[in-house]
Design an enzyme around this catalytic site. Structure first.
Site, PDB file in Angstrom:
ATOM      1  N   GLU A 222       0.805  -1.218   0.000  1.00  0.00           N
ATOM      2  CA  GLU A 222       0.000   0.000   0.000  1.00  0.00           C
ATOM      3  C   GLU A 222       0.842   1.274   0.000  1.00  0.00           C
ATOM      4  OE1 GLU A 222      -3.081  -0.064   2.972  1.00  0.00           O
ATOM      5  OE2 GLU A 222      -4.155  -1.695   1.978  1.00  0.00           O
ATOM      6  N   GLU A 319      -5.579  -7.846  -1.095  1.00  0.00           N
ATOM      7  CA  GLU A 319      -6.468  -7.735   0.061  1.00  0.00           C
ATOM      8  C   GLU A 319      -7.868  -7.363  -0.404  1.00  0.00           C
ATOM      9  OE1 GLU A 319      -5.121  -5.102   3.143  1.00  0.00           O
ATOM     10  OE2 GLU A 319      -3.037  -5.764   3.009  1.00  0.00           O
TER      11      GLU A 319
END
Length: 485
Positions: A222, A319
């Site tokens: 991320e 995710e």
């Protein structure tokens, strides 16, 4: 030895590929190149208090691993804190139900680690976790990580090593191990040097080369959104170069920075699609836009809101969950459980068609309870996630022959010369590849951009280039479209 050289160099140019001369696609190649149906091991190593709160409760709070470990060290000492971490690792690993994972055909585990875990904290000089290096020397997380990898391999399950926490942070969230706002990793040369010259190479040498079931190495989790992202690109290129010198076939996973197209364009422009997988996270419970919708609007619009340019790069959904915000639920009529089922199944039917490296649910297990809509076990048990069947569907040789005849007949009379044998070579190679993957628990051939590109280069090296390579392109793609299901 390369895993991707399948043709004899002395084969005749117009001779159909003799598949018996091909090298076998081994387990390592399948682990690295299949479509995954996986799950994250959240809070095994990178601690998150909402998933496993043991250490946080013991020291009266803290919102990151560094804060909790630092408090614990001050209160109990390095050795005792290391023992507490060891107890956590052992408890977590002992709780994993490997037979369940095998039975539902989980193919891979994405395992978040921090840079501070690598080699038991021996690379922390000058880095933010240095004050607690002695804790990790005592806790020995690297030993537990190797045990995890070895055990997973015994169940035909691969591991994605996710370097979730970088020194200085790729983002400012607590899941980076330390809250740093703004995150400074990409703009701090000594942090980048530590990763590219020390930490990533030891991961490759000690784990990726040593265990056949490592599916890939994720070098960031991320990364923050950046319109230009020059510092991020520089890290990605440098890390990719260093890793590829050690193992040019190891998939290297980068973050999409919440803008998938930016990174598929960049990967294509830099001609590194053979090495790179782009990780995109799909959550529908955080943005104000999603909170303003009802559940049906969210899952019905997934094909429009989750789009990857799979012609330029290989993607994974590292995710996702079945969680929707309470604001969404206030706007939603009908049975919540029915909507959750539709949401989960919509995601897991879409992702394998656009993400060639597959998907990984967040997350496997929790200290307390099953995690509900964040929990993999209850969502699988309720049939809310579409898992891959272990039953292999045989490929009909008559159907293959019919497709070849169809191709030849279509072009008959449309030109004076063709090289239809290239089409036949390609579709038969695709069938061989698909069947080879199917042989390991009905694995599905993935990384379509990278795999097809490699196959194409091998073929040209064996049979020569031609203006009719478009026939090979059509044949291999037709094989994937028809049989890689």
């Amino acid at each position: 030895m390369t895993l991707f050289k399948f043709f004899n160099s002395d084969s005749s140019a117009k001779e159909t590929v003799n598949l018996s001369d091909s090298l076998a696609i081994d387990r390592r190649a399948i682990f690295r190149n299949r479509v995954n149906y996986g799950v994250n091991l959240g809070s095994l190593f990178v601690l998150e208090s909402w998933i496993y709160d043991d250490l946080f409760k013991e020291v009266g709070g803290g919102n990151s691993e560094f804060e909790a470990v630092s408090k614990c060290k001050t209160q109990f000492g390095a050795q005792a804190t290391g023992n507490k971490l060891r107890q956590h690792y052992e408890s977590y690993l002992n709780k994993i139900d490997w037979n369940f994972l095998k039975n539902v055909n989980v193919t891979s585990l994405r395992v978040p680690i921090g840079y501070w875990h690598v080699n038991n904290g021996s690379f922390l000089n000058g880095l933010p976790f240095q004050p607690v290096a002695d804790v990790y020397a005592s806790a020995q997380p690297w030993t537990y990580f190797k045990t995890l990898v070895k055990t997973a391999g015994q169940y035909d399950i691969s591991i994605v090593i996710d370097v979730h926490g970088l020194p200085g942070g790729a983002n400012s969230e607590a899941h980076s191990g330390m809250v740093q706002n703004p995150a400074v990793f990409f703009k701090t040369p000594n942090y980048v040097n530590a990763m590219c010259n020390g930490i990533l190479p030891i991961i490759v040498h000690d784990i990726c080369l040593s265990f056949e079931n490592i599916a890939g190495l994720q070098i960031v989790n991320e990364a923050y959104f950046d319109n230009n992202a020059n510092d991020i690109k520089a890290y990605y290129l440098r890390a990719t170069s260093n890793i590829s010198k050690m193992d040019n076939n190891l998939p290297i996973i980068i973050s999409d920075g919440w803008w998938p197209q930016q990174w598929s364009d960049w990967v294509s422009q830099n001609n590194i699609s053979n090495n790179i997988i782009i990780d995109s996270h799909v959550y529908r419970c955080f943005s104000n836009e999603d909170k303003s919708k009802d559940a049906g609007a969210i899952y019905d619009s997934l094909p429009q809101t989750v789009q990857f340019d799979k012609g330029k790069a290989d993607f994974m959904v590292g995710e996702f969950s079945c969680v929707l915000d309470e604001e969404t639920w206030k706007r939603t009529k009908g049975d919540r459980n029915v909507h959750i089922t539709k949401f989960g199944r919509a995601q897991t039917s879409l992702f394998p068609t656009i993400a060639s490296f597959g998907w990984f649910f967040w997350t496997l297990q929790f200290k307390w309870g099953d995690g509900g809509e964040w929990g993999f076990v209850p969502q699988v048990s309720k049939n809310n996630l579409i898992m891959r069947s272990k039953n292999v569907k045989p490929i009909d040789s008559n159907r293959v022959a019919a497709i070849i005849a169809e191709h030849i007949n279509y072009w008959n009379g449309k030109g004076s010369y063709f090289e239809h044998w290239r089409f036949e070579d390609a579709i038969r190679q695709a069938v061989y590849d698909i069947q080879s993957f199917n042989s390991l628990n009905n694995s599905r051939l993935g990384r379509w951009k990278s795999w097809t590109s490699r196959r194409r280069r091998e073929y040209i090296g064996s049979k020569g280039d031609s203006q009719f390579m478009w026939e090979w392109d059509q044949g291999y793609q037709r094989g994937l479209d028809e049989f890689n299901q």
